[in-house]
Design a protein around this motif. Structure first.
Motif, PDB file in Angstrom:
ATOM      1  N   GLY A 131       0.805  -1.221   0.000  1.00  0.00           N
ATOM      2  CA  GLY A 131       0.000   0.000   0.000  1.00  0.00           C
ATOM      3  C   GLY A 131       0.830   1.259   0.000  1.00  0.00           C
ATOM      4  N   VAL A 132       2.045   1.177   0.561  1.00  0.00           N
ATOM      5  CA  VAL A 132       2.921   2.351   0.556  1.00  0.00           C
ATOM      6  C   VAL A 132       4.051   2.220  -0.467  1.00  0.00           C
ATOM      7  N   MET A 133       4.445   0.978  -0.778  1.00  0.00           N
ATOM      8  CA  MET A 133       5.596   0.787  -1.660  1.00  0.00           C
ATOM      9  C   MET A 133       5.211   0.609  -3.128  1.00  0.00           C
ATOM     10  N   GLN A 134       3.971   0.190  -3.379  1.00  0.00           N
ATOM     11  CA  GLN A 134       3.518  -0.033  -4.751  1.00  0.00           C
ATOM     12  C   GLN A 134       2.115   0.562  -4.909  1.00  0.00           C
ATOM     13  N   ALA A 135       2.006   1.837  -4.741  1.00  0.00           N
ATOM     14  CA  ALA A 135       0.690   2.488  -4.701  1.00  0.00           C
ATOM     15  C   ALA A 135      -0.034   2.466  -6.036  1.00  0.00           C
ATOM     16  N   GLY A 136       0.685   2.241  -7.119  1.00  0.00           N
ATOM     17  CA  GLY A 136       0.093   2.380  -8.438  1.00  0.00           C
ATOM     18  C   GLY A 136      -1.071   1.462  -8.714  1.00  0.00           C
ATOM     19  N   ALA A 137      -0.957   0.177  -8.353  1.00  0.00           N
ATOM     20  CA  ALA A 137      -2.018  -0.783  -8.647  1.00  0.00           C
ATOM     21  C   ALA A 137      -3.300  -0.440  -7.900  1.00  0.00           C
ATOM     22  N   ARG A 138      -3.175  -0.086  -6.645  1.00  0.00           N
ATOM     23  CA  ARG A 138      -4.356   0.282  -5.842  1.00  0.00           C
ATOM     24  C   ARG A 138      -4.989   1.556  -6.396  1.00  0.00           C
ATOM     25  N   ALA A 139      -4.165   2.534  -6.727  1.00  0.00           N
ATOM     26  CA  ALA A 139      -4.683   3.781  -7.289  1.00  0.00           C
ATOM     27  C   ALA A 139      -5.380   3.520  -8.617  1.00  0.00           C
ATOM     28  N   ALA A 140      -4.827   2.611  -9.425  1.00  0.00           N
ATOM     29  CA  ALA A 140      -5.439   2.304 -10.722  1.00  0.00           C
ATOM     30  C   ALA A 140      -6.815   1.690 -10.555  1.00  0.00           C
ATOM     31  N   MET A 141      -6.986   0.839  -9.550  1.00  0.00           N
ATOM     32  CA  MET A 141      -8.296   0.243  -9.288  1.00  0.00           C
ATOM     33  C   MET A 141      -9.311   1.313  -8.934  1.00  0.00           C
ATOM     34  N   PHE A 142      -8.911   2.236  -8.057  1.00  0.00           N
ATOM     35  CA  PHE A 142      -9.819   3.312  -7.668  1.00  0.00           C
ATOM     36  C   PHE A 142     -10.137   4.215  -8.856  1.00  0.00           C
ATOM     37  N   GLU A 143      -9.129   4.538  -9.635  1.00  0.00           N
ATOM     38  CA  GLU A 143      -9.357   5.399 -10.795  1.00  0.00           C
ATOM     39  C   GLU A 143     -10.338   4.749 -11.767  1.00  0.00           C
ATOM     40  N   ASP A 144     -10.157   3.467 -12.032  1.00  0.00           N
ATOM     41  CA  ASP A 144     -11.059   2.735 -12.916  1.00  0.00           C
ATOM     42  C   ASP A 144     -12.488   2.782 -12.377  1.00  0.00           C
ATOM     43  N   SER A 145     -12.649   2.575 -11.077  1.00  0.00           N
ATOM     44  CA  SER A 145     -13.977   2.575 -10.466  1.00  0.00           C
ATOM     45  C   SER A 145     -14.616   3.954 -10.496  1.00  0.00           C
ATOM     46  N   ILE A 146     -13.818   4.984 -10.280  1.00  0.00           N
ATOM     47  CA  ILE A 146     -14.349   6.350 -10.300  1.00  0.00           C
ATOM     48  C   ILE A 146     -14.769   6.744 -11.715  1.00  0.00           C
ATOM     49  N   ARG A 147     -13.972   6.383 -12.677  1.00  0.00           N
ATOM     50  CA  ARG A 147     -14.264   6.774 -14.064  1.00  0.00           C
ATOM     51  C   ARG A 147     -15.373   5.927 -14.696  1.00  0.00           C
ATOM     52  N   ASN A 148     -15.425   4.644 -14.346  1.00  0.00           N
ATOM     53  CA  ASN A 148     -16.272   3.727 -15.099  1.00  0.00           C
ATOM     54  C   ASN A 148     -17.403   3.076 -14.317  1.00  0.00           C
ATOM     55  N   GLY A 149     -17.419   3.218 -13.004  1.00  0.00           N
ATOM     56  CA  GLY A 149     -18.514   2.669 -12.214  1.00  0.00           C
ATOM     57  C   GLY A 149     -18.687   1.183 -12.436  1.00  0.00           C
ATOM     58  N   GLU A 150     -19.925   0.751 -12.728  1.00  0.00           N
ATOM     59  CA  GLU A 150     -20.213  -0.668 -12.903  1.00  0.00           C
ATOM     60  C   GLU A 150     -19.578  -1.250 -14.158  1.00  0.00           C
ATOM     61  N   LYS A 151     -19.018  -0.408 -15.015  1.00  0.00           N
ATOM     62  CA  LYS A 151     -18.309  -0.894 -16.201  1.00  0.00           C
ATOM     63  C   LYS A 151     -16.816  -1.060 -15.932  1.00  0.00           C
ATOM     64  N   ALA A 152     -16.415  -0.867 -14.675  1.00  0.00           N
ATOM     65  CA  ALA A 152     -15.011  -1.028 -14.306  1.00  0.00           C
ATOM     66  C   ALA A 152     -14.614  -2.498 -14.389  1.00  0.00           C
ATOM     67  N   ALA A 153     -13.323  -2.763 -14.353  1.00  0.00           N
ATOM     68  CA  ALA A 153     -12.830  -4.138 -14.394  1.00  0.00           C
ATOM     69  C   ALA A 153     -13.402  -4.962 -13.254  1.00  0.00           C
ATOM     70  N   ASP A 154     -13.599  -4.329 -12.105  1.00  0.00           N
ATOM     71  CA  ASP A 154     -14.277  -4.967 -10.965  1.00  0.00           C
ATOM     72  C   ASP A 154     -15.606  -4.247 -10.769  1.00  0.00           C
ATOM     73  N   PRO A 155     -16.686  -4.750 -11.368  1.00  0.00           N
ATOM     74  CA  PRO A 155     -17.979  -4.041 -11.313  1.00  0.00           C
ATOM     75  C   PRO A 155     -18.499  -3.818  -9.902  1.00  0.00           C
ATOM     76  N   ARG A 156     -18.270  -4.789  -9.002  1.00  0.00           N
ATOM     77  CA  ARG A 156     -18.761  -4.615  -7.628  1.00  0.00           C
ATOM     78  C   ARG A 156     -18.049  -3.465  -6.930  1.00  0.00           C
ATOM     79  N   ALA A 157     -16.729  -3.385  -7.135  1.00  0.00           N
ATOM     80  CA  ALA A 157     -15.977  -2.272  -6.549  1.00  0.00           C
ATOM     81  C   ALA A 157     -16.435  -0.954  -7.157  1.00  0.00           C
ATOM     82  N   GLY A 158     -16.636  -0.933  -8.473  1.00  0.00           N
ATOM     83  CA  GLY A 158     -17.091   0.284  -9.133  1.00  0.00           C
ATOM     84  C   GLY A 158     -18.434   0.755  -8.604  1.00  0.00           C
ATOM     85  N   LYS A 159     -19.364  -0.182  -8.428  1.00  0.00           N
ATOM     86  CA  LYS A 159     -20.688   0.171  -7.909  1.00  0.00           C
ATOM     87  C   LYS A 159     -20.599   0.706  -6.489  1.00  0.00           C
TER      88      LYS A 159
END
Length: 252
Positions: A131-159
């Motif tokens: 979470g502190v040493m490799q922040a990119g992957a976690r940030a990418a998941m959040f960015e995908d969910s914020i931009r795409n909602g239920e169409k994100a790679a993880d629809p449940r997280a996006g919703k």
């Protein structure tokens, strides 16, 4: 009684905070898509720390709660959340304080200390090594969910994330600004953090990597597990108990 206050950060943006109690100051930093109210006050942690004899200050991180939520990319330089905490400490005239963060708040606390802050003690909740040493992957998941909602790679997280944004009245563009400001923390950075630190994670929380791995990377840290996962552990009474016990221990 909890008071509402605010201060001007290094770039003139207004940061809101809540404050109550007397004694040594404890700064509480909340998680992403949350607020001081949601992470600290509603679960009762804020009050437990006050009752333990502390002056508690809980800011709403930039982009959250009652704080400024700018959409201008220039307002989101690297490590901006940590720089806001430097401004908070200066505004309050603090020279001796403790630091507690959960999730994004814990990540911000680490970056704050990497930047030179030296609280007496620190508590990092809901945070592990990646979470502190490799922040990119976690940030990418959040960015995908914020931009795409239920169409994100993880629809449940996006919703879920979209629902949280609506419930808290947050600005998605400002939240993307938060993510853009992330800076990875190196093993060398962690090895240089000599602050006595407690790392607290839910038993089922692996969202930000290994709590035990993070503790091993820091010279004066230990990890404990409490019931729950990343979302539910913050409401567990044991989280408040671990924070208070660590901050009130006579010697470490």
């Amino acid at each position: 009684m909890i008071q509402t206050c605010q201060f001007q950060s290094f770039d003139g943006e207004t940061i809101a905070c809540r404050r109550a109690g007397r004694g040594r100051t404890v700064i509480l930093l909340h998680g992403f898509i949350a607020s001081a109210q949601a992470n600290w006050i509603d679960p009762g942690i804020f009050q437990k720390v006050v009752e333990a004899g502390f002056d508690v200050v809980a800011p709403d991180l930039r982009g959250h709660g009652g704080s400024a939520a700018p959409t201008d990319p220039a307002k989101w330089p690297q490590d901006v959340l940590a720089r806001d905490q430097t401004a908070l400490v200066a505004a309050l005239g603090l020279t001796d304080y403790d630091l507690v963060g959960y999730s994004l708040g814990a990540r911000t606390a680490v970056r704050f200390m990497v930047g030179g802050a030296r609280p007496r003690r620190a508590v990092l909740g809901g945070m592990g090594d990646s979470g502190v040493m490799q922040a990119g992957a976690r940030a990418a998941m959040f960015e995908d969910s914020i931009r795409n909602g239920e169409k994100a790679a993880d629809p449940r997280a996006g919703k879920y994330i979209q629902a949280r944004i609506r419930a808290l009245g947050l600005n998605p563009e400002a939240l993307l600004g938060v993510l853009s400001s992330f800076v990875a923390t190196t093993a060398g950075d962690l090895a240089g953090l000599d602050v006595p630190t407690l790392i607290v994670c839910g038993q089922d929380d692996q969202d930000n990597g290994s709590a035990e791995g993070l503790a091993t990377a820091m010279p004066h840290a230990r990890a404990v597990r409490i019931p729950g996962d990343h979302l539910t552990a913050v409401a567990e009474p044991q989280l408040a108990a671990e924070i208070v016990s660590f901050l009130t221990a006579p010697e470490l």
